[in-house]
Design an enzyme around this catalytic site. Sequence first.
Site, PDB file in Angstrom:
ATOM      1  N   TYR A  34      54.457  -9.985  46.152  1.00  0.00           N
ATOM      2  CA  TYR A  34      55.111 -10.491  44.935  1.00  0.00           C
ATOM      3  C   TYR A  34      56.504  -9.864  44.775  1.00  0.00           C
ATOM      4  CZ  TYR A  34      56.420 -10.606  40.038  1.00  0.00           C
ATOM      5  OH  TYR A  34      57.140 -10.749  38.874  1.00  0.00           O
TER       6      TYR A  34
ATOM      7  N   LYS B 160      59.167 -17.553  41.401  1.00  0.00           N
ATOM      8  CA  LYS B 160      57.839 -18.005  40.956  1.00  0.00           C
ATOM      9  C   LYS B 160      57.650 -19.511  41.151  1.00  0.00           C
ATOM     10  CE  LYS B 160      57.403 -14.103  37.867  1.00  0.00           C
ATOM     11  NZ  LYS B 160      57.975 -13.403  36.751  1.00  0.00           N
TER      12      LYS B 160
ATOM     13  N   VAL C 259      65.657 -12.232  35.922  1.00  0.00           N
ATOM     14  CA  VAL C 259      66.404 -11.141  35.287  1.00  0.00           C
ATOM     15  C   VAL C 259      67.675 -10.736  36.042  1.00  0.00           C
ATOM     16  CG1 VAL C 259      64.534 -10.074  33.977  1.00  0.00           C
ATOM     17  CG2 VAL C 259      64.883  -9.453  36.373  1.00  0.00           C
TER      18      VAL C 259
ATOM     19  N   SER D  18      62.526 -13.775  39.000  1.00  0.00           N
ATOM     20  CA  SER D  18      61.479 -14.699  38.557  1.00  0.00           C
ATOM     21  C   SER D  18      61.675 -16.139  39.029  1.00  0.00           C
ATOM     22  CB  SER D  18      61.384 -14.690  37.037  1.00  0.00           C
ATOM     23  OG  SER D  18      60.511 -13.673  36.640  1.00  0.00           O
TER      24      SER D  18
ATOM     25  N   TYR E 252      61.110 -17.901  29.885  1.00  0.00           N
ATOM     26  CA  TYR E 252      60.563 -16.794  29.106  1.00  0.00           C
ATOM     27  C   TYR E 252      60.175 -17.279  27.703  1.00  0.00           C
ATOM     28  CZ  TYR E 252      62.655 -14.111  32.923  1.00  0.00           C
ATOM     29  OH  TYR E 252      63.000 -13.628  34.158  1.00  0.00           O
TER      30      TYR E 252
HETATM   31  N1  GLU Z   1      60.786  -8.248  39.373  1.00  0.00           N
HETATM   32  C1  GLU Z   1      60.629  -8.532  38.028  1.00  0.00           C
HETATM   33  C2  GLU Z   1      59.257  -8.154  37.543  1.00  0.00           C
HETATM   34  O1  GLU Z   1      58.302  -8.511  38.158  1.00  0.00           O
HETATM   35  C3  GLU Z   1      60.873  -9.995  37.782  1.00  0.00           C
HETATM   36  C4  GLU Z   1      61.407 -10.101  36.463  1.00  0.00           C
HETATM   37  C5  GLU Z   1      61.931 -11.444  36.131  1.00  0.00           C
HETATM   38  O2  GLU Z   1      62.903 -11.943  36.736  1.00  0.00           O
HETATM   39  O3  GLU Z   1      61.402 -12.008  35.186  1.00  0.00           O
HETATM   40  O4  GLU Z   1      59.112  -7.494  36.559  1.00  0.00           O
END
Ligand code: GLU
Length: 544
Positions: free
Chosen positions: A304, A179, A374, A176, A356
């Site tokens: 993505y 992002k 994660v 994540s 989060y």
């Molecule tokens: N690849 C994970 C997903 O899209 C990313 C999760 C994350 O790091 O929050 O679910």
Amino acid sequence: MPVAKSGKRTARLSLAARAADRGGGIRADVLACFAQDASGLLSPDRLLTVLREAGILPDDPRIAGTTAFLDRARPARATTDPVLLTKEEFAAAIRPNRGIIERAACGELAVPDFPALVADLQRIHQEVRNDRGGAAATYIPQLARVDPDQFAISVCTVDGQRFSVGDAGVNFCLQSVSKTVNYCLTLEEHGPDTVHRHVGREPSGQGFNELTFNKAGLPHNPMINAGAIMSCALIQRELDAADRFDFVAGTWKRLAGGHSVGFNNSVYLSERSTADRNFALGYSMRERGAFPPGTDLLATLEFYIQCCSIEVTAQQLAIAAASLANGGVCPLTEDPVFSAQTVRHCLSLMSSCGMYDFSGEFAFTIGLPAKSGVSGALMLVVPQLMGIAIWSPRLDGHGNSVRGIEVCRRLVDCYNVHTYDLLTGTGAETGKRDPRLKRHQSATEGIVGLCFAASRGDLNEIRRLAACNVPLDAADYDGRTALHLAAAEGHRSTVEFLLSRGVDPRPVDRWGGTPLDDARRSGHQELARLLAEAGKAAEPSTHR
Ligand code: GLU
């Protein structure tokens, strides 16, 4: 081999290099930092040590000219004699990278007392490594298999001062954390108005991959999955899949000081085969008409997942974080990757949505923009000061790295880097230090300020300094205290205030003088009486 006057062997240098600089122009205090001995010869090894202590590492592109010069200066055959340079030779070596070297030597970089920060990070790493709470992500085998004990902290300041401890050279996937950069790329390409026609900027109050949208049917923000999928729909739509990926990976490379980033294909494949929720988010957004017309949904979802599978080391992530801290300009290469406006928007959303469901609590306790993933990655930005990367795979119930959060807590405990620490300051009261200050700067500034205020009789300023824990009986280099100065200038209320706060009435300066002597010498008889009485009431003392 040229022989310097002292008889010691010096490096072999070309005539051109000798002629390049006769030592002129380089600050004397800078040259003094590198002096080897009374002979006046200077040591290239000492130069590299001083730079390293200041956080400027030998692979820093900003000292490449100097290190190349010094390499050429090393004798061809192995010798135990240290390479020493004359002042002129040394100045010629420094010349290509003079600005950064002078600032490093004089403690003028973003974190002037870098060794203190290094010591704190080493201590924090040592303490936090014992925490084995939480568990690594298991939703794909590639993450479940990572050694969960690994732990890295890496820092890079906006002046490119770097330090890493632990597993800082090990690759991990961004997940994540990707992002952030994808959101910046959408802003650079389309501007915030267009971008936010497709994605909101409110915290969702829901899990990061929750099937939920805002009232307009758009993803809540770009830091959760739905919003990040939207970012991927907006980046370089006219390019083919390979070029779009190269564009994102190339941006990470630029942010990370020009070091190529990796890609974990097995993470990508695994993520793709377990991406039902992300597909559901994508279809749901398409149903709501959230994407720009002509969006290829499957290509967007693949893109993505590829971005989540980009791999970096903590060292690289810290440099990327420092580029954000530096308004989008990489501190090592001076590459303006993003505009300051783009970074401002991204940091704002990292502050409110980056951690989060812990984002609100993180904003409250840590008070800094951050983004976690994660894989156990955590990118922390201290605007205008430094970027910090922490990587440790065990996660808490929110999906944040347990050790990552703990490192942030401890950093904010030692340093006044929480955004609103500006209001509470530093010093004994808060137990926090200001990393922007030179060694001893805060104490020295406080004492100088106090003495000035006392000599002017500025009681408000003295009260303010006292509130900031400046000791009221502190003395300057000459042993002069606030009481000496207030007495000499005849500021009765200042003298009364200082005495009422319990300062020693008879401190002795370096010439043996007390405040009473000052008051008498300046003809302030009433003050002299006051000081004499206070002196009688107190034990005799010898200040300093
Ligand atoms: N690849 C994970 C997903 O899209 C990313 C999760 C994350 O790091 O929050 O679910």
